[in-house]
Scaffold this motif. Structure first.
Motif, PDB file in Angstrom:
ATOM      1  N   LEU A   1       7.334 -22.896 -22.132  1.00 52.84           N
ATOM      2  CA  LEU A   1       7.122 -23.945 -22.862  1.00 52.84           C
ATOM      3  C   LEU A   1       5.728 -24.703 -22.109  1.00 52.84           C
ATOM      4  N   ALA A   2       5.774 -25.010 -21.030  1.00 50.53           N
ATOM      5  CA  ALA A   2       5.000 -25.830 -20.094  1.00 50.53           C
ATOM      6  C   ALA A   2       3.747 -25.067 -20.014  1.00 50.53           C
ATOM      7  N   GLU A   3       3.839 -23.840 -19.970  1.00 50.21           N
ATOM      8  CA  GLU A   3       2.498 -22.859 -19.848  1.00 50.21           C
ATOM      9  C   GLU A   3       1.785 -23.034 -21.121  1.00 50.21           C
ATOM     10  N   GLU A   4       2.519 -22.818 -22.162  1.00 49.72           N
ATOM     11  CA  GLU A   4       1.864 -22.818 -23.638  1.00 49.72           C
ATOM     12  C   GLU A   4       1.420 -24.061 -24.000  1.00 49.72           C
ATOM     13  N   SER A   5       1.771 -25.124 -23.531  1.00 45.06           N
ATOM     14  CA  SER A   5       1.437 -26.413 -23.926  1.00 45.06           C
ATOM     15  C   SER A   5       0.100 -26.920 -23.028  1.00 45.06           C
ATOM     16  N   VAL A   6      -0.196 -26.420 -22.118  1.00 46.77           N
ATOM     17  CA  VAL A   6      -1.448 -26.657 -21.396  1.00 46.77           C
ATOM     18  C   VAL A   6      -2.721 -26.663 -22.409  1.00 46.77           C
TER      19      VAL A   6
ATOM     20  N   GLY B   1       4.429 -28.650 -12.836  1.00 50.91           N
ATOM     21  CA  GLY B   1       3.622 -28.166 -11.881  1.00 50.91           C
ATOM     22  C   GLY B   1       3.130 -26.907 -11.714  1.00 50.91           C
ATOM     23  N   PRO B   2       3.940 -25.921 -11.552  1.00 49.93           N
ATOM     24  CA  PRO B   2       3.528 -24.457 -11.427  1.00 49.93           C
ATOM     25  C   PRO B   2       2.742 -23.971 -12.850  1.00 49.93           C
ATOM     26  N   ALA B   3       3.130 -24.431 -13.948  1.00 52.19           N
ATOM     27  CA  ALA B   3       2.369 -24.221 -15.164  1.00 52.19           C
ATOM     28  C   ALA B   3       0.915 -24.521 -14.905  1.00 52.19           C
ATOM     29  N   LEU B   4       0.716 -25.921 -14.602  1.00 51.04           N
ATOM     30  CA  LEU B   4      -0.876 -26.395 -14.299  1.00 51.04           C
ATOM     31  C   LEU B   4      -1.529 -25.660 -13.021  1.00 51.04           C
ATOM     32  N   ALA B   5      -0.687 -25.224 -12.189  1.00 51.98           N
ATOM     33  CA  ALA B   5      -1.268 -24.369 -10.922  1.00 51.98           C
ATOM     34  C   ALA B   5      -1.706 -23.000 -11.547  1.00 51.98           C
ATOM     35  N   GLY B   6      -0.799 -22.614 -12.290  1.00 48.42           N
ATOM     36  CA  GLY B   6      -1.023 -21.300 -12.739  1.00 48.42           C
ATOM     37  C   GLY B   6      -2.562 -21.339 -13.644  1.00 48.42           C
TER      38      GLY B   6
END
Length: 770
Positions: free
Chosen positions: A386-391, A568-573
């Motif tokens: 969900l974090a990755e999809e929301s960036v 954090g990992p989502a943003l770094a990704g």
């Protein structure tokens, strides 16, 4: 031994409850109408408005002899190990059942806005990030996971989701909302409700209704929304969450609208909610909301008067703890000031819900089954996705992102190395642990700095904070500028600190005068740009901030709305390119800090024009977001004007193809433009959307099934109508960009629609053609 009818699970719930009510004293019935907040602080800073002034003392052992309606926040009041807390809650339930004549346990409720607000429970992205995902199916999974965790420790009711539609982004609780569009809020909110309810948890819709329309963006301020704004913007998400989500509880808002407090408004809480919409569940007060009728709204002279107003309006349960519905209500009923029938009505609704939950059954057991794990690997994986999809990638004009794997990166800013930068105000660490600094977080929360170092092991990553979130001190600027000057690229991680009642820059009671970045963060960004090194701005916020000051000067702009423990990992990704950004803005990003309030739902006079020197046009519009791949939209249907009846239907199709070299997700958005209507209408408004995930070269055919009910609005008579005439259906990647238009003409008479109208535009996705 003969079992009393109310204990017989073979009988209809209504018959069981009627039998039980006939056996109860007035005191026993009123005891079902309030909660008790064990351990609530009566001094210092609280987690609810005016908590210190409104919390009363009571004798627990004496109180529970009459029974008890609810237990308030057994896990969310202070740090407690979840397994120990579950056992403690079970013991409390045993005591409550043993103390009363009927052996009825309390209904336990907790906050679950962005995860179960308990120590050690998964901290998910905030609802504004749910909106940015444009992915209701994923949000439904989120609700299911959270619901299972609540059930695993003995909780029955979750106080979520927030369905307030953003009207002014200066309001502190924007982070708790899903966005500025009622269709997005309704579809995503209903999905969360379905997930929570599928796990057996009573979902409670907040805040019914109008809370986000407070004047001047001030928390709890009066609401001055017009009748049509209330009907067409404020109410639809609640209606959708009830009809399509199946929510079994609603929380009354603190606010007043046109001089009438919601907690004393039978037109809203009884006529509309129950008679028109057919709601049969419970209405609960927001914390201390009934007492506020006396102390804040001043429409009641004493606690008994407040109880009378609230009961008559339709509030069944006083939360968080007893005050007005206890002795003052009993005394008033005995004196003939309050009809006992109002008590019976509310008690019947409460007991029906307890019956549905199995709390009236003889085989009821409070002990949890199996081990307790509130931050499982499955939870964290869901939080990450969900974090990755929301960036949201707002801008990447020269393709600076993704970063090269061996580059020199200066990470700068007050949000780069702080675990709490990921969390909203209703996460347990931000909500409760600030009062317990000696207690560890109970969660692993990688920061942006740590995550970027792990993501790019061959890169040289340096760090300088530069400044605090809201501090005026610029002493750290020199080091930050030096680190940036030594690097190939600077990643500036700026944003909010979530808190409550002025203890943060975002969150409940943390309203702001304008949309400037907090503290001296804007000046820090200016200083970094003087180095000539490309600057990537990463925002971790609870609201949008004005970014026009730096438009065209930044290498890239990335927006995340409190993305949770895996943010954090989502943003770094996203920065490394491992994750292809697919989030879309659920709120507009303004160009300048003033000129607010503004959302994209504007009639012609609300748009830029020659009549005012203020241009409210946002820098990045609602629905905007970029990707590392490219998409084409082709084979669009509907080039000619099509006539359909005001009760007809129309299919609008197009093919979406990924023309880039990597997998990605496109969000196809359908907007309605009504050129001429009997009352002014928003220039465009969202009526449908579809997230489409595509491999390189892959295509999908997307078909929207439009029904004229989706064009309905509140007309001059106050009825909701579908009017004949011209309409435009506009397909685009945001509210400000039109890729294709279908022109319709609705024929036939004006049609009045009611609560049975279609609320959703159905979408079908099929294989694309080569």
């Amino acid at each position: 031994m003969t079992t009393a009818p109310w204990r017989d699970p073979a009988l209809p719930a209504a018959d069981r409850v009627d039998d039980l009510l006939s056996r109860m004293t007035l005191e026993e019935k009123t005891a079902q109408l309030y909660g008790v907040w064990v351990g609530a602080a009566t001094d210092g800073d609280g987690v609810a408005p005016l908590q210190r002034e409104m919390t009363a003392e009571y004798d627990w052992d004496e109180l529970i002899t009459r029974g008890l309606g609810q237990l308030t926040r057994s896990f969310g009041t202070a740090p407690v190990d979840p397994a120990l807390g579950a056992r403690a809650l079970a013991r409390a339930q045993r005591r409550i059942a043993a103390a009363g004549r009927f052996g009825i346990p309390a209904l336990a409720h907790e906050e679950c806005l962005a995860g179960f607000t308990a120590w050690g429970a998964t901290a998910y992205p905030v609802p504004l990030a749910w909106g940015a995902s444009f992915d209701p199916a994923l949000v439904e999974q989120l609700g299911r996971h959270i619901g299972r965790d609540l059930r695993s420790v003995g909780v029955h009711q979750g106080l979520a989701p927030v369905l307030d539609v953003v009207r002014d982004p200066r309001w502190g609780r924007v982070e708790e909302t899903i966005g500025e569009d009622p269709y997005l809020v309704g579809t995503v909110g209903a999905a969360y409700v379905r997930g929570l309810e599928s796990a057996g948890i009573v979902a409670t819709l907040k805040h019914f209704a109008g809370y986000a329309s407070s004047a001047g963006a001030r928390n709890l301020a009066p609401v001055r929304a017009g009748v049509r704004e209330f009907a067409d913007v404020t109410l639809p998400p609640f209606e959708m969450a009830l009809r399509e989500g199946g929510a079994r509880s609603v929380m009354a808002a603190y606010t007043e609208t046109d001089g009438v407090p919601v907690s004393a408004d039978p037109g809203l809480l009884s006529h509309l909610l129950r008679e028109e919409w057919g709601f049969t569940g419970t209405v609960v007060a927001d914390y201390f909301g009934i007492g506020f009728l006396q102390t804040q709204h001043r429409v009641a002279g004493d606690e008994a008067g407040a109880a009378h107003l609230a009961l008559a309006a339709g509030i069944d349960v006083e939360l968080p703890t007893l005050k007005c519905y206890g002795t003052p209500l009993v005394t008033a009923v005995r004196a003939g000031r309050v009809p006992e029938s109002l008590v019976d009505r509310a008690a019947r609704r409460v007991l029906l819900q307890k019956c549905e939950l199995g709390l009236l059954d003889e085989d009821w057991r409070p002990e949890p089954e199996g081990p307790v794990d509130l931050d499982s690997a499955g939870n964290r994986a869901l939080a990450r996705r969900l974090a990755e999809e929301s960036v949201v990638l707002l801008d990447n004009p020269d393709g600076l992102l993704p970063l090269a794997p061996d580059t020199r990166v200066a990470v700068v800013g007050p949000r780069a190395a702080d675990e709490l930068a990921m969390l909203g105000c209703y996460s347990f660490p931000s909500h409760v642990l600030t009062h317990h600094p000696e207690v560890p977080l109970g969660l692993s929360i990688p920061t942006v700095l740590d995550s970027l170092r792990a993501e790019l092991p061959d890169a040289k990553v340096t760090f300088a904070e530069g400044c605090g979130v809201s501090d005026p001190d610029t002493a750290g600027f020199a080091e930050a500028v030096a680190r940036a000057a030594e690097a190939d690229v600077c990643v500036a991680v700026l944003g909010d600190r979530a808190g409550l009642f002025g203890r943060g820059t975002s969150g409940e009671g943390c309203d702001v005068a304008d949309l400037r970045l907090p503290g001296v963060q804007a000046e820090l960004l200016d200083a970094l740009l003087t180095t000539g090194v490309p600057v990537i701005l990463v925002l971790l916020t609870g609201r949008p901030y004005a970014l026009g000051r730096w438009h065209g000067r930044l290498g890239a702009v990335v927006q995340a709305f409190f993305p949770g423990e895996e943010g954090g990992p989502a943003l770094a990704g996203v920065l490394s390119g491992r994750v292809n950004p697919s989030g879309r803005l659920p709120v507009s990003v303004p160009r300048v800090p003033g000129g607010q309030p503004w959302t994209y739902l504007q009639p012609p006079l609300g748009l830029a024009g020659e009549v005012s020197s203020l241009d409210p046009t946002p820098l990045y519009p609602f629905g905007h977001g970029r990707s590392y791949t490219s998409f084409t939209w082709q084979d669009h249907t509907g080039n000619d004007v099509t006539e359909i009846g005001t009760d007809g239907s129309y299919d609008l199709s197009l093919t979406v193809r990924n023309t880039g070299e990597r997998a990605g997700a496109e969000v196809v958005q359908l907007y309605l433009h009504d050129p001429v209507a009997s009352v002014t209408r928003p220039d465009v408004r969202l009526i449908g959307y579809q997230r489409v995930e595509l491999a390189p070269g892959e295509a999908r055919r997307v078909t929207f099934r439009f029904h004229p009910d989706l064009s309905s609005f509140t007309g001059r008579t106050g009825a909701r109508v579908v009017e004949p005439g011209a309409l435009e259906l506009r397909l685009g990647p945001s509210s400000a960009e039109v890729r294709h238009t279908a022109r319709l003409r609705l024929t036939g008479p004006v049609r009045v629609v009611g609560a049975d109208r279609r609320l959703r535009c159905e979408v079908e996705v099929s294989e694309g053609t080569d």
